[in-house]
Design a protein around this motif. Structure first.
Motif, PDB file in Angstrom:
ATOM      1  N   GLY A  36       0.847  -1.186   0.000  1.00 24.36           N
ATOM      2  CA  GLY A  36       0.000   0.000   0.000  1.00 24.36           C
ATOM      3  C   GLY A  36       0.883   1.236   0.000  1.00 24.36           C
ATOM      4  O   GLY A  36       1.745   1.384   0.863  1.00 24.36           O
ATOM      5  N   ILE A  37       0.688   2.108  -0.977  1.00 22.75           N
ATOM      6  CA  ILE A  37       1.503   3.302  -1.170  1.00 22.75           C
ATOM      7  C   ILE A  37       0.646   4.552  -0.948  1.00 22.75           C
ATOM      8  O   ILE A  37      -0.501   4.608  -1.396  1.00 22.75           O
ATOM      9  CB  ILE A  37       2.055   3.339  -2.625  1.00 22.75           C
ATOM     10  N   THR A  38       1.214   5.569  -0.312  1.00 18.87           N
ATOM     11  CA  THR A  38       0.509   6.836  -0.140  1.00 18.87           C
ATOM     12  C   THR A  38       0.405   7.542  -1.486  1.00 18.87           C
ATOM     13  O   THR A  38       1.421   7.803  -2.129  1.00 18.87           O
ATOM     14  CB  THR A  38       1.247   7.742   0.868  1.00 18.87           C
ATOM     15  N   ARG A  39      -0.824   7.809  -1.912  1.00 20.26           N
ATOM     16  CA  ARG A  39      -1.034   8.526  -3.183  1.00 20.26           C
ATOM     17  C   ARG A  39      -1.119  10.026  -2.915  1.00 20.26           C
ATOM     18  O   ARG A  39      -1.341  10.447  -1.776  1.00 20.26           O
ATOM     19  CB  ARG A  39      -2.264   8.006  -3.907  1.00 20.26           C
ATOM     20  N   ASP A  40      -1.012  10.819  -3.966  1.00 18.31           N
ATOM     21  CA  ASP A  40      -0.937  12.279  -3.823  1.00 18.31           C
ATOM     22  C   ASP A  40      -2.280  12.990  -3.912  1.00 18.31           C
ATOM     23  O   ASP A  40      -2.327  14.217  -3.917  1.00 18.31           O
ATOM     24  CB  ASP A  40       0.037  12.870  -4.845  1.00 18.31           C
ATOM     25  N   THR A  67      -5.186  17.628  -2.786  1.00 17.02           N
ATOM     26  CA  THR A  67      -3.788  17.202  -2.842  1.00 17.02           C
ATOM     27  C   THR A  67      -3.372  16.693  -1.471  1.00 17.02           C
ATOM     28  O   THR A  67      -3.440  17.417  -0.473  1.00 17.02           O
ATOM     29  CB  THR A  67      -2.876  18.371  -3.268  1.00 17.02           C
ATOM     30  N   VAL A  68      -2.951  15.444  -1.423  1.00 17.42           N
ATOM     31  CA  VAL A  68      -2.522  14.820  -0.172  1.00 17.42           C
ATOM     32  C   VAL A  68      -1.045  15.148   0.059  1.00 17.42           C
ATOM     33  O   VAL A  68      -0.211  14.947  -0.825  1.00 17.42           O
ATOM     34  CB  VAL A  68      -2.743  13.293  -0.211  1.00 17.42           C
ATOM     35  N   ASN A  69      -0.742  15.637   1.262  1.00 14.03           N
ATOM     36  CA  ASN A  69       0.639  15.913   1.649  1.00 14.03           C
ATOM     37  C   ASN A  69       1.304  14.647   2.187  1.00 14.03           C
ATOM     38  O   ASN A  69       2.417  14.316   1.798  1.00 14.03           O
ATOM     39  CB  ASN A  69       0.680  17.022   2.705  1.00 14.03           C
ATOM     40  N   VAL A 122      -3.579  13.971   5.531  1.00 12.87           N
ATOM     41  CA  VAL A 122      -3.254  15.392   5.682  1.00 12.87           C
ATOM     42  C   VAL A 122      -3.128  15.999   4.289  1.00 12.87           C
ATOM     43  O   VAL A 122      -2.381  15.497   3.448  1.00 12.87           O
ATOM     44  CB  VAL A 122      -1.940  15.579   6.473  1.00 12.87           C
ATOM     45  N   TYR A 123      -3.879  17.103   4.064  1.00 11.08           N
ATOM     46  CA  TYR A 123      -3.945  17.735   2.758  1.00 11.08           C
ATOM     47  C   TYR A 123      -3.079  18.989   2.701  1.00 11.08           C
ATOM     48  O   TYR A 123      -2.788  19.617   3.718  1.00 11.08           O
ATOM     49  CB  TYR A 123      -5.393  18.100   2.418  1.00 11.08           C
ATOM     50  N   GLU A 124      -2.720  19.388   1.485  1.00 16.60           N
ATOM     51  CA  GLU A 124      -1.978  20.625   1.250  1.00 16.60           C
ATOM     52  C   GLU A 124      -2.886  21.827   1.513  1.00 16.60           C
ATOM     53  O   GLU A 124      -4.105  21.736   1.368  1.00 16.60           O
ATOM     54  CB  GLU A 124      -1.504  20.692  -0.214  1.00 16.60           C
ATOM     55  N   GLY A 125      -2.270  22.940   1.860  1.00 16.66           N
ATOM     56  CA  GLY A 125      -3.004  24.201   1.986  1.00 16.66           C
ATOM     57  C   GLY A 125      -4.029  24.202   3.101  1.00 16.66           C
ATOM     58  O   GLY A 125      -3.804  23.651   4.178  1.00 16.66           O
ATOM     59  N   ASP A 126      -5.186  24.793   2.818  1.00 13.13           N
ATOM     60  CA  ASP A 126      -6.240  24.961   3.815  1.00 13.13           C
ATOM     61  C   ASP A 126      -7.260  23.826   3.817  1.00 13.13           C
ATOM     62  O   ASP A 126      -8.328  23.967   4.406  1.00 13.13           O
ATOM     63  CB  ASP A 126      -6.982  26.287   3.572  1.00 13.13           C
ATOM     64  N   ASP A 127      -6.944  22.722   3.144  1.00 10.64           N
ATOM     65  CA  ASP A 127      -7.901  21.616   3.066  1.00 10.64           C
ATOM     66  C   ASP A 127      -7.938  20.771   4.331  1.00 10.64           C
ATOM     67  O   ASP A 127      -8.745  19.865   4.452  1.00 10.64           O
ATOM     68  CB  ASP A 127      -7.612  20.734   1.837  1.00 10.64           C
ATOM     69  N   GLY A 128      -7.046  21.037   5.296  1.00  9.18           N
ATOM     70  CA  GLY A 128      -7.108  20.369   6.588  1.00  9.18           C
ATOM     71  C   GLY A 128      -6.629  18.943   6.585  1.00  9.18           C
ATOM     72  O   GLY A 128      -5.731  18.551   5.830  1.00  9.18           O
TER      73      GLY A 128
END
Length: 180
Positions: free
Chosen positions: A58-62, A68-70, A152-158
């Protein structure tokens, strides 16, 4: 003697001959921030008596649903998680009787995009049992092992805690709770 019976006898004899006489020698189980690599897991399950190794990584996708996933972050109680993984491995070897060895490892802590969070490998004399075993292990791991995932998402997506159960009563289901 049928091919299935021969396969079971061959792998069982091979596992004993290769020194895997107890479940602790038959299973590589680890829940940690320092996870073994796919190559290490593959090497662990490789037996001369078993001609197939099946694996799942299982790989972390973006991305997820346009965000956008951090990274992912995993939490768990290691003794309980490893105990549950051992139970799943015992159950898998009872269900898929020709399995030689199993590696079941899961990361704790942060898992960046492109990195492995879970690796499962199983060996058997022939491909079907190894493939079915790995499928069983990932489905049951997600349903039963107490490891929790935060996306955890990029920016303000929380960020969002995601329930590990992907299937409930035969239907896809994912429960999410937003963390600001």
């Amino acid at each position: 003697m049928s091919e299935d019976v021969q396969a079971k006898d061959t792998c069982t004899a091979g596992c004993i001959a290769d020194g895997a006489t107890s479940t602790s020698e038959r299973f590589l189980i680890k829940v940690s921030g320092d996870m073994p690599t796919l190559e290490e897991c593959h090497s662990f399950v490789n037996l001369p008596s078993c001609g197939a190794i099946s694996s799942f990584t299982g790989i972390t996708r973006d991305n997820f649903q346009g965000k956008t996933v951090n990274h992912l972050s995993y939490e768990g109680y290691v003794p309980m998680a490893e105990k549950e993984l051992r139970k799943l491995c015992d159950e898998a070897t009872s269900k898929f009787t020709s399995i030689g060895k199993i590696a079941a490892v899961h990361i704790l802590g942060d898992c960046p995009v492109g990195s492995a969070s879970v690796i499962l490998c199983a060996s058997s004399p022939h491909r079907k049992e190894a493939m079915h075993c790995v499928e069983f292990l990932i489905d049951e791991l997600k349903a039963k092992v107490p490891i929790w995932k935060m996306e955890v998402y990029e920016g303000d997506d929380g960020r969002v805690w995601k329930e590990n159960i992907e299937w409930k009563e035969g239907k896809p289901k994912r429960v999410m709770v937003r963390q600001d």
